[in-house]
Design a protein around this motif. Sequence first.
Motif, PDB file in Angstrom:
ATOM      1  N   VAL A   1       0.856  -1.160  -0.057  1.00 23.86           N
ATOM      2  CA  VAL A   1      -0.170  -0.038   0.151  1.00 23.86           C
ATOM      3  C   VAL A   1       0.825   1.181  -0.010  1.00 23.86           C
ATOM      4  CG1 VAL A   1      -1.898   1.166   1.288  1.00 23.86           C
ATOM      5  CG2 VAL A   1      -1.880  -1.064   1.221  1.00 23.86           C
ATOM      6  N   VAL A   2       0.447   2.456  -0.654  1.00 28.64           N
ATOM      7  CA  VAL A   2       1.364   3.418  -0.871  1.00 28.64           C
ATOM      8  C   VAL A   2       0.383   4.557  -1.006  1.00 28.64           C
ATOM      9  CG1 VAL A   2       3.254   2.260  -2.177  1.00 28.64           C
ATOM     10  CG2 VAL A   2       1.328   3.014  -3.725  1.00 28.64           C
ATOM     11  N   PRO A   3       0.841   5.900  -1.020  1.00 28.56           N
ATOM     12  CA  PRO A   3       0.092   7.047  -1.212  1.00 28.56           C
ATOM     13  C   PRO A   3      -0.392   7.084  -2.504  1.00 28.56           C
ATOM     14  CG  PRO A   3       2.293   7.553  -0.054  1.00 28.56           C
ATOM     15  CD  PRO A   3       2.316   6.197  -0.619  1.00 28.56           C
ATOM     16  N   SER A   4      -1.622   7.951  -2.241  1.00 29.84           N
ATOM     17  CA  SER A   4      -2.741   8.021  -3.685  1.00 29.84           C
ATOM     18  C   SER A   4      -1.595   8.552  -4.798  1.00 29.84           C
ATOM     19  CB  SER A   4      -3.583   9.178  -3.412  1.00 29.84           C
ATOM     20  OG  SER A   4      -4.394   8.572  -2.275  1.00 29.84           O
ATOM     21  N   GLY A   5      -1.869   7.871  -6.074  1.00 27.86           N
ATOM     22  CA  GLY A   5      -1.296   8.209  -7.171  1.00 27.86           C
ATOM     23  C   GLY A   5       0.328   7.576  -7.258  1.00 27.86           C
ATOM     24  N   GLU A   6       0.799   6.675  -6.315  1.00 26.32           N
ATOM     25  CA  GLU A   6       1.963   6.213  -6.498  1.00 26.32           C
ATOM     26  C   GLU A   6       1.851   4.744  -6.701  1.00 26.32           C
ATOM     27  OE1 GLU A   6       4.392   7.091  -3.132  1.00 26.32           O
ATOM     28  OE2 GLU A   6       4.015   9.212  -3.174  1.00 26.32           O
ATOM     29  N   GLY A   7       0.719   4.425  -6.894  1.00 26.20           N
ATOM     30  CA  GLY A   7       0.591   2.851  -7.128  1.00 26.20           C
ATOM     31  C   GLY A   7      -0.158   2.570  -8.407  1.00 26.20           C
ATOM     32  N   ASP A   8      -0.769   1.331  -8.842  1.00 24.58           N
ATOM     33  CA  ASP A   8      -1.685   1.000  -9.999  1.00 24.58           C
ATOM     34  C   ASP A   8      -3.110   0.937  -9.533  1.00 24.58           C
ATOM     35  OD1 ASP A   8       0.866   0.059 -11.285  1.00 24.58           O
ATOM     36  OD2 ASP A   8       1.195  -1.351  -9.673  1.00 24.58           O
TER      37      ASP A   8
ATOM     38  N   ASP B   1      -6.291   8.321  -9.973  1.00 28.66           N
ATOM     39  CA  ASP B   1      -6.640   9.459 -11.076  1.00 28.66           C
ATOM     40  C   ASP B   1      -7.668   9.340 -11.857  1.00 28.66           C
ATOM     41  OD1 ASP B   1      -5.676  12.356 -11.429  1.00 28.66           O
ATOM     42  OD2 ASP B   1      -5.031  11.493 -13.440  1.00 28.66           O
ATOM     43  N   ALA B   2      -7.808   8.411 -12.389  1.00 29.69           N
ATOM     44  CA  ALA B   2      -8.972   8.190 -13.392  1.00 29.69           C
ATOM     45  C   ALA B   2     -10.282   7.901 -12.482  1.00 29.69           C
ATOM     46  CB  ALA B   2      -8.827   6.866 -14.168  1.00 29.69           C
TER      47      ALA B   2
ATOM     48  N   ALA C   1     -13.645  10.287 -12.820  1.00 24.87           N
ATOM     49  CA  ALA C   1     -14.719   9.762 -13.107  1.00 24.87           C
ATOM     50  C   ALA C   1     -15.913  10.278 -12.323  1.00 24.87           C
ATOM     51  CB  ALA C   1     -14.874   8.273 -13.490  1.00 24.87           C
ATOM     52  N   LEU C   2     -15.520  10.121 -11.146  1.00 24.86           N
ATOM     53  CA  LEU C   2     -16.537  10.508  -9.934  1.00 24.86           C
ATOM     54  C   LEU C   2     -16.837  11.833  -9.857  1.00 24.86           C
ATOM     55  CD1 LEU C   2     -14.997   8.317  -6.831  1.00 24.86           C
ATOM     56  CD2 LEU C   2     -17.163   8.035  -7.963  1.00 24.86           C
ATOM     57  N   ALA C   3     -15.816  12.818 -10.117  1.00 25.64           N
ATOM     58  CA  ALA C   3     -16.160  14.098 -10.061  1.00 25.64           C
ATOM     59  C   ALA C   3     -17.026  14.502 -11.236  1.00 25.64           C
ATOM     60  CB  ALA C   3     -14.781  14.927 -10.372  1.00 25.64           C
ATOM     61  N   ALA C   4     -16.681  14.008 -12.510  1.00 27.03           N
ATOM     62  CA  ALA C   4     -17.700  14.137 -13.493  1.00 27.03           C
ATOM     63  C   ALA C   4     -19.207  13.464 -13.634  1.00 27.03           C
ATOM     64  CB  ALA C   4     -16.811  13.445 -14.828  1.00 27.03           C
TER      65      ALA C   4
ATOM     66  N   ALA D   1      -7.386  18.067  -6.289  1.00 27.04           N
ATOM     67  CA  ALA D   1      -7.124  19.256  -6.855  1.00 27.04           C
ATOM     68  C   ALA D   1      -7.161  19.295  -8.128  1.00 27.04           C
ATOM     69  CB  ALA D   1      -6.041  19.958  -6.016  1.00 27.04           C
ATOM     70  N   THR D   2      -6.139  18.375  -8.702  1.00 26.79           N
ATOM     71  CA  THR D   2      -5.722  18.322 -10.114  1.00 26.79           C
ATOM     72  C   THR D   2      -7.055  17.842 -10.887  1.00 26.79           C
ATOM     73  OG1 THR D   2      -3.651  17.413  -9.663  1.00 26.79           O
ATOM     74  CG2 THR D   2      -4.690  16.912 -11.857  1.00 26.79           C
ATOM     75  N   ASN D   3      -7.864  17.160 -10.255  1.00 23.98           N
ATOM     76  CA  ASN D   3      -9.291  16.859 -11.065  1.00 23.98           C
ATOM     77  C   ASN D   3     -10.518  17.804 -10.643  1.00 23.98           C
ATOM     78  OD1 ASN D   3      -8.724  14.185 -12.737  1.00 23.98           O
ATOM     79  ND2 ASN D   3      -7.785  13.873 -10.500  1.00 23.98           N
ATOM     80  N   GLY D   4     -10.300  18.886  -9.827  1.00 27.86           N
ATOM     81  CA  GLY D   4     -11.101  19.915  -9.606  1.00 27.86           C
ATOM     82  C   GLY D   4     -12.248  19.646  -8.692  1.00 27.86           C
ATOM     83  N   VAL D   5     -11.676  18.781  -7.622  1.00 24.23           N
ATOM     84  CA  VAL D   5     -12.560  18.307  -6.484  1.00 24.23           C
ATOM     85  C   VAL D   5     -12.133  19.097  -5.294  1.00 24.23           C
ATOM     86  CG1 VAL D   5     -13.027  16.575  -5.003  1.00 24.23           C
ATOM     87  CG2 VAL D   5     -13.002  15.963  -7.575  1.00 24.23           C
ATOM     88  N   THR D   6     -13.043  19.733  -4.649  1.00 23.17           N
ATOM     89  CA  THR D   6     -12.674  20.373  -3.272  1.00 23.17           C
ATOM     90  C   THR D   6     -12.932  19.445  -2.212  1.00 23.17           C
ATOM     91  OG1 THR D   6     -13.075  22.737  -4.424  1.00 23.17           O
ATOM     92  CG2 THR D   6     -13.431  22.613  -1.858  1.00 23.17           C
TER      93      THR D   6
END
Length: 281
Positions: A215-222, A226-227, A231-234, A274-279
């Motif tokens: 287990v690793v921090p968000s975005g550092e694994g598989d 990000d996707a 998708a959830l934001a959209a 933040a990259t995906n426009g989520v507050t």
Amino acid sequence: MTQPHAVWNLSGFGDEVDPDPTIQAAVLLALGASHIEVRSAWGTNVSELAPADVERLKAILDEKGLKVSAVASPIGKVDVTLPVEHEVARLRQIISVAQALETKYIRIFSFYRAEGQSQEDIRDAVMERMSALAEVAATAGVVLLHENEKGIFGDTPDRVLDIMETVNSPALRVAWDNANFVQVGVKPYTEGYAMLRPYLEYLQVKDAIAATGEVVPSGEGDGELDATIAALAADGYAGFASLEPHLASAHELGGYSGPVAFGVAARAFAGLAATNGVTLA
């Protein structure tokens, strides 16, 4: 500046920070969380907390201004051969805790099989138990969140969907965990998102490396976080994002991180959000 698509309530597993709820609350607040997910307090699992301790916990959280996003129960993390009533009785106790903490969500699992049994062997027993739990939850006005934990019946997207469609209750929904899917060889977004999105009501935040399961921090694994976030934001998701970093050795109550590693995990997720426009609020 990116225009936010969505505002999500940030929460986290308090006992991954420290056994003491006062410290749990202070760290979560410092990281910008408005909520806490309660799995244990003072080293005692939520299923075994005395009413007086639940009151004391609620008073601490009220004083700090933290609300409870969910009670992270161990329901269903047992062998499926135990009688139906075993977990139903535990659920009734945990419902009383959830109600005292003023949350409608209770995290659960979908049972382990005995050695030598296949997942198909236990399917009917799992569905009987999940249906019984959902019925109790519906009567009490709470919602059970099934987490796709490694090794239980519902550890792959197709079996999670099987549970949702078979039980067919608004009192049973999905707690989505990208890292857990990675650990059973699934590409979460690619292979599970479209299938389970109609039932997805809660996001548990952690990532993992496919080759090792680490287990690793968000975005550092598989975990395709990000996707998934995009998708959830959209899609207009507006629920909870609950940090469950698992970045240090586990203790007997579940995953553990400590304040420093928890902060690392929180900042990694905040960056992706933040990259995906989520507050996060």
